[in-house]
Each structure stands twice: as C-alpha cells, then as structure tokens.
Enzyme design. Structure first.
Site, PDB file in Angstrom:
ATOM      1  N   ALA A   1       0.838  -1.213   0.000  1.00 43.43           N
ATOM      2  CA  ALA A   1       0.000   0.000   0.000  1.00 43.43           C
ATOM      3  C   ALA A   1       0.863   1.251   0.000  1.00 43.43           C
ATOM      4  CB  ALA A   1      -0.900  -0.011   1.237  1.00 43.43           C
TER       5      ALA A   1
ATOM      6  N   ARG B   1      -2.645   8.661 -10.814  1.00 41.90           N
ATOM      7  CA  ARG B   1      -3.767   8.790 -11.759  1.00 41.90           C
ATOM      8  C   ARG B   1      -5.121   9.014 -11.080  1.00 41.90           C
ATOM      9  NH1 ARG B   1      -4.317   4.291 -15.690  1.00 41.90           N
ATOM     10  NH2 ARG B   1      -2.829   3.018 -14.538  1.00 41.90           N
TER      11      ARG B   1
ATOM     12  N   GLN C   1       7.903   1.743   3.660  1.00 46.55           N
ATOM     13  CA  GLN C   1       8.824   1.679   2.526  1.00 46.55           C
ATOM     14  C   GLN C   1       9.050   3.141   2.121  1.00 46.55           C
ATOM     15  OE1 GLN C   1       7.194   0.497  -1.250  1.00 46.55           O
ATOM     16  NE2 GLN C   1       9.114  -0.414  -1.957  1.00 46.55           N
TER      17      GLN C   1
HETATM   18  C1  UD1 Z   1       2.261  -5.255 -11.057  1.00 51.67           C
HETATM   19  C2  UD1 Z   1       2.995  -6.523 -11.520  1.00 51.67           C
HETATM   20  C3  UD1 Z   1       2.365  -7.001 -12.824  1.00 51.67           C
HETATM   21  C4  UD1 Z   1       0.885  -7.245 -12.627  1.00 51.67           C
HETATM   22  C5  UD1 Z   1       0.214  -5.998 -12.084  1.00 51.67           C
HETATM   23  C6  UD1 Z   1      -1.207  -6.316 -11.709  1.00 51.67           C
HETATM   24  C7  UD1 Z   1       5.286  -6.332 -10.713  1.00 51.67           C
HETATM   25  C8  UD1 Z   1       6.680  -6.017 -11.087  1.00 51.67           C
HETATM   26  N1  UD1 Z   1       4.373  -6.216 -11.689  1.00 51.67           N
HETATM   27  O1  UD1 Z   1       2.560  -4.263 -12.027  1.00 51.67           O
HETATM   28  O2  UD1 Z   1       2.998  -8.206 -13.248  1.00 51.67           O
HETATM   29  O3  UD1 Z   1       0.297  -7.627 -13.864  1.00 51.67           O
HETATM   30  O4  UD1 Z   1       0.891  -5.525 -10.919  1.00 51.67           O
HETATM   31  O5  UD1 Z   1      -1.869  -5.170 -11.290  1.00 51.67           O
HETATM   32  O6  UD1 Z   1       5.024  -6.702  -9.590  1.00 51.67           O
HETATM   33  N2  UD1 Z   1       3.933  -0.898  -4.630  1.00 51.67           N
HETATM   34  C9  UD1 Z   1       4.562  -0.591  -3.449  1.00 51.67           C
HETATM   35  N3  UD1 Z   1       5.872  -0.235  -3.478  1.00 51.67           N
HETATM   36  C10 UD1 Z   1       6.578  -0.187  -4.625  1.00 51.67           C
HETATM   37  C11 UD1 Z   1       5.920  -0.504  -5.842  1.00 51.67           C
HETATM   38  C12 UD1 Z   1       4.598  -0.859  -5.808  1.00 51.67           C
HETATM   39  O7  UD1 Z   1       3.953  -0.639  -2.373  1.00 51.67           O
HETATM   40  O8  UD1 Z   1       7.773   0.125  -4.548  1.00 51.67           O
HETATM   41  C13 UD1 Z   1       2.507  -1.265  -4.604  1.00 51.67           C
HETATM   42  C14 UD1 Z   1       1.646  -0.258  -5.325  1.00 51.67           C
HETATM   43  O9  UD1 Z   1       1.159   0.723  -4.431  1.00 51.67           O
HETATM   44  C15 UD1 Z   1       0.527  -1.142  -5.847  1.00 51.67           C
HETATM   45  C16 UD1 Z   1       1.199  -2.483  -6.072  1.00 51.67           C
HETATM   46  O10 UD1 Z   1       2.345  -2.473  -5.278  1.00 51.67           O
HETATM   47  O11 UD1 Z   1      -0.493  -1.327  -4.905  1.00 51.67           O
HETATM   48  C17 UD1 Z   1       1.511  -2.737  -7.530  1.00 51.67           C
HETATM   49  O12 UD1 Z   1       2.439  -1.803  -7.990  1.00 51.67           O
HETATM   50  P1  UD1 Z   1       2.373  -1.175  -9.434  1.00 51.67           P
HETATM   51  O13 UD1 Z   1       3.485  -0.249  -9.607  1.00 51.67           O
HETATM   52  O14 UD1 Z   1       1.002  -0.685  -9.696  1.00 51.67           O
HETATM   53  O15 UD1 Z   1       2.660  -2.483 -10.310  1.00 51.67           O
HETATM   54  P2  UD1 Z   1       2.256  -2.697 -11.818  1.00 51.67           P
HETATM   55  O16 UD1 Z   1       3.210  -1.961 -12.674  1.00 51.67           O
HETATM   56  O17 UD1 Z   1       0.827  -2.439 -12.016  1.00 51.67           O
END
Ligand code: UD1
Ligand code: CA
Length: 449
Positions: free
Chosen positions: A9, A15, A75
């Site tokens: 989270a 967006r 984080q």
């Molecule tokens: C991710 C997946 C992708 C999947 C998709 C589904 C990875 C590398 N990719 O991509 O394969 O199809 O979700 O929705 O995992 N978050 C953190 N800290 C971070 C990065 C992200 O808490 O450093 C959280 C974001 O808030 C979010 C989730 O993790 O809730 C997913 O992150 P996001 O960057 O949206 O991943 P996607 O690029 O959508």
C-alpha cells in the site's frame, strides 16, 4: 499451514488526481485498504503486515483502526514490488508459515480464491494468481511450461510473442514466508523500469529446481484501481456482489440495481428493500423489516417488523424496536424508538427516547441543539404528541401524556397530563372580508395608475 498476509500500500496513485493516497479512497464506505485486509481476515490469517509509503502516517492510522493487531511497516522509497515485500521481512522473521502478497489497490480477490491458492501450495513452492482479462493491456504475462509456471514477464520487458499471451499476473503471490524473502533478496533491478520486480521470484524459484503454479480467477476479482474511473467500476462490482449476496440470503430487493449497500450492511432474511434505498455504514436490518423506497440509512438498527419510509432518513444512533413505524420525510438521529411507536410524517427526532406505542404527530421537532450543547427529549410510553409540537430539550413528556397541536413545550409534562403551549385563538367577526375588500381595491387602483 498458517498464512500471513502482506499488503502492499505504498504507492501514491498519481492517476487518481487526488490529494489523498489511493488506498484510502473508498468503495462502499470503506477504504480500499480495508477491503484488502478483510479478504485476509476471511482467510483466517493470524498475521497481517501493511507496507505503507506515501502518506504513511495516514495509512498507518487507517490500518490500525481497521485492525489494531495489524503491523505497519514503511517503505520510504518505492523501488518496486519486490522491494516493498522485503520491508515486511523483519516483521515476519519468526513466522514459520506461508505468506500471501496482496495489493491494497486490487482488493476484491475473494477469500475462496485465496484459499484455492493456499491449497495449490501443496503442489508448488510458489503460487501465482492469474486471470485472463478481456484486454490484457499492460499486465505482466504468465509464461507457462505445460501446467507449470515458468516465469512472469513484465509488459515493458516482453517480446511481441510474450505480449500475445492472454494469461496475466494479478500480483497475488503465495509462498512459504522464509522462501519468499530469500528469493526476494536475490532480485535485481536490471529491467526496463529499473525496479525490483516481485515477479522475478518465479524464475528464481525455478532456477533452484522448485516448482511454480497458477490458480486462476475471474477478472472481476483482480480489478485494479488506478483512476477514478476504476474506482467507480470497483464500486459497481462491489454493489453487484452485495446485491447477489442479499438476494441469496433471502432478502427481497424489488429493484436490486437501485439499492446501494455499505461494506458492512447486515440484512435479515425476509426483509424487503424497495427501490432506491441507500445504506451508509453500520446498518443492521432484522428479519421481516420493510424499508420503503427512497430511504437513506446509516449507523442504525431496524428491528423485526418495523417499517421505514418511503423517504425516511435514519442517521447514526437511530434504534428502531420491533413494529415501529417511521414514515415519509422523517429524520431520526441518536434516538431509541421503543416497540410499536409511530413517527409517521415530516418529523425530526434527535437525541431522544420515545416510549412504547407513543404516537408522534406530523411536523414534530425535538429542538435538541441550543447552538452549543445537545439536549435530550424523553417521551413516555403511550404518549400522544400533537402535530407540529416543538419539544424544546431538555424536556420530558410523561407516560400517557398529550401535547396539543402547535405547542411549544419548554417544561416537563407529567404522566397523563395534557400540555397546551400555544397562543389562545381569537376570532374577529367580519374582519377577513373587510381586509380582503381593502386589498382588492388597492390592486384595482394600481392597475388604473
Ligand atoms: C504489477 C505486476 C504485474 C501485474 C500488475 C497487476 C510487478 C513487477 N508487476 O505491475 O505483473 O500484472 O501488478 O496489477 O510486480 N507498490 C509498493 N511499493 C513499490 C511498488 C509498488 O507498495 O515500490 C505497490 C503499489 O502501491 C501497488 C502495487 O504495489 O499497490 C503494484 O504496484 P504497481 O506499480 O502498480 O505495479 P504494476 O506496474 O501495475
Ligand atoms: Ca498497478
């Protein structure tokens, strides 16, 4: 096997175009974070760790309010999903069971689906939740080898051939907690996004000779929320499920698509909910109660046999006992209405107790607020409040007492007494005709000028 939940989270959710961090946006009056945490609780997870980042303090406060036993880790920089999960490692160091990773912005995975993943863990070291969306868009793709999962490739890094794969990564992953953190420590960021991808752990597990598998679910469960548009779609999906659940539970909904539930609405069997009823949080409606059209309820309790509306508003603290009647254009707040009492028309009852079988006439108002303090009104059993009575609180009307229509009641009324609190009527013979005559003459004169 016990399963801990790791909920990601940390993202801002650019967006959403919002000052509020994405996971605190609400569906059915509960933050997305609460929906994700509820899925875990339904699974019977003994431990849950929320990884917060953007607006960490607000997310921490919300998480602890939803479940005081949850752990919240921070984080500080968002370096990718693997890096996010790594932040939960210290909290789960002593945990011997499985871990399931869930995204707080993908909170509608059903507990049954998570249970199926836990089951599939018997056959595979790593289990990924996959789905086949109508539009695979930019999701990560699941590359299969027979029935096993070989690796996950992110859209940005995928070849044309890999992008043609329809089976996508939902982001939900299960593995033994210890293994998960071990694999994550091996993940690098040499990729198109220069992020630490959680998805890389599949290939890392396979390289160790471990097996990975896929459980699939319907697209509606993996619906991710990235924009206001998605949030509206998530709300619609939630409502569709809640309506089906109510119908399946024996509730009559005359026009299901017009009824809106909150995340915690509880409605008993054989209750009837007419069209265009909206439930805010904290409502319970017992068996056999009827909620008529266009009513709005929040934070209230409606007992068996009660009838509410049409066009009624029940606000927090409204408690309706059995067989109570609350009619049109009636607002009730922080008030206990005892069995069989009737409040049928155009009335405000706030900070009050209404005794059994009391009858509240049309247009009655409990004047509960002096501009600074709130005061209570107590109305006894079998009392009869005449239409258009103003009850200036604090005030008590005794059992079996009456108030005359149009009264302003500022003092207590003893049991069985009739209170008259209005000016005495005077009739002036002929004065109406005389007055009208004068006014009409004035109008004629104006027309001539
Ligand atoms: C991710 C997946 C992708 C999947 C998709 C589904 C990875 C590398 N990719 O991509 O394969 O199809 O979700 O929705 O995992 N978050 C953190 N800290 C971070 C990065 C992200 O808490 O450093 C959280 C974001 O808030 C979010 C989730 O993790 O809730 C997913 O992150 P996001 O960057 O949206 O991943 P996607 O690029 O959508
Ligand atoms: Ca995403």
């Amino acid at each position: 096997m016990q399963t801990a939940l790791i909920i990601l989270a940390a993202g801002q959710g650019t967006r959403m175009q919002s000052d509020r961090v994405k996971v605190l946006h609400e569906v059915a009056h509960a933050p997305l974070l609460a929906h994700a945490m509820a899925a875990g609780r339904a699974l019977g997870s003994p431990r849950s760790v929320v990884v917060a980042g953007h607006q960490a303090e607000a997310v921490r406060a919300a998480a602890l309010e939803i479940d005081p036993d949850t752990e919240v880790v921070e984080q500080t920089e968002q370096l990718g999903t693997a890096h996010a999960v790594a932040q939960a490692a210290p909290a789960l160091r002593d945990f011997g069971g499985d871990a399931i990773v869930l995204y707080a912005d993908t909170p509608f995975v059903r507990p049954e689906t998570l249970a199926a993943m836990a089951e599939a863990r018997k056959d595979h070291a790593v289990v990924v939740l996959g789905f086949e969306p109508a539009d695979p868009a930019r999701y990560g793709r699941l590359v299969m080898q027979g029935d096993d999962l070989d690796r996950i490739v992110e859209f940005k890094d995928a070849t044309e051939q890999e992008r043609a794969i329809g089976l996508c990564n939902s982001g939900v992953i299960a593995a033994k907690a210890e293994l998960l953190f071990e694999l994550i420590s091996e993940v690098g960021n040499d990729n198109a996004a220069q992020e630490y991808y959680l998805t890389d752990i599949v290939a890392l597990a396979r390289a160790r000779g471990l097996s990975a598998g896929v459980v699939t679910c319907d697209e509606s469960e993996t619906l991710g929320v990235n924009s206001r548009n998605d949030l509206a779609r998530a709300e619609a999906a939630f409502q569709a499920r809640a309506r089906d659940a109510a119908l399946a539970g024996g509730v009559t909904l005359t026009a299901p698509e017009t009824v809106f539930f909150a995340h915690d609405t509880v409605i008993g069997r054989d209750a009837v909910i007419e069209p265009n009823v909206v439930f805010g949080p904290g409502v319970t409606v017992e068996s056999g109660a009827i909620i008529r059209a266009f009513s709005h309820l929040e934070g209230c309790h409606v007992s068996r046999g009660a009838v509410v509306g049409p066009y009624a508003r029940l606000r927090p603290g409204a408690e309706l006992s059995e067989d109570v009647r609350v009619g049109n254009f009636v607002e009730i707040k922080n008030a206990q209405i005892a069995e069989g009492a009737k409040v049928n028309h155009l009335t405000y009852i706030g900070d009050a107790g209404v005794g059994p079988r009391a009858n509240i006439g049309a247009g009655t108002v409990t004047c509960n607020y002096d501009g600074v303090f709130k005061h209570r009104t107590e109305i006894g059993a079998d009392a009869f409040i005449g239409s258009d009575t103003m009850l200036v609180a604090p005030v008590t009307v005794g059992a079996g007492a009456m108030t005359a229509s149009g009264s302003v009641i500022t003092g207590d009324v003893p049991d069985g007494a009739l209170a008259l609190g209005r000016a005495r009527q005077q009739n002036k013979p002929g004065l109406a005709e005389k007055l009208m005559g004068r006014l009409r003459a004035q109008k004629e004169q104006q027309k001539r000028d």
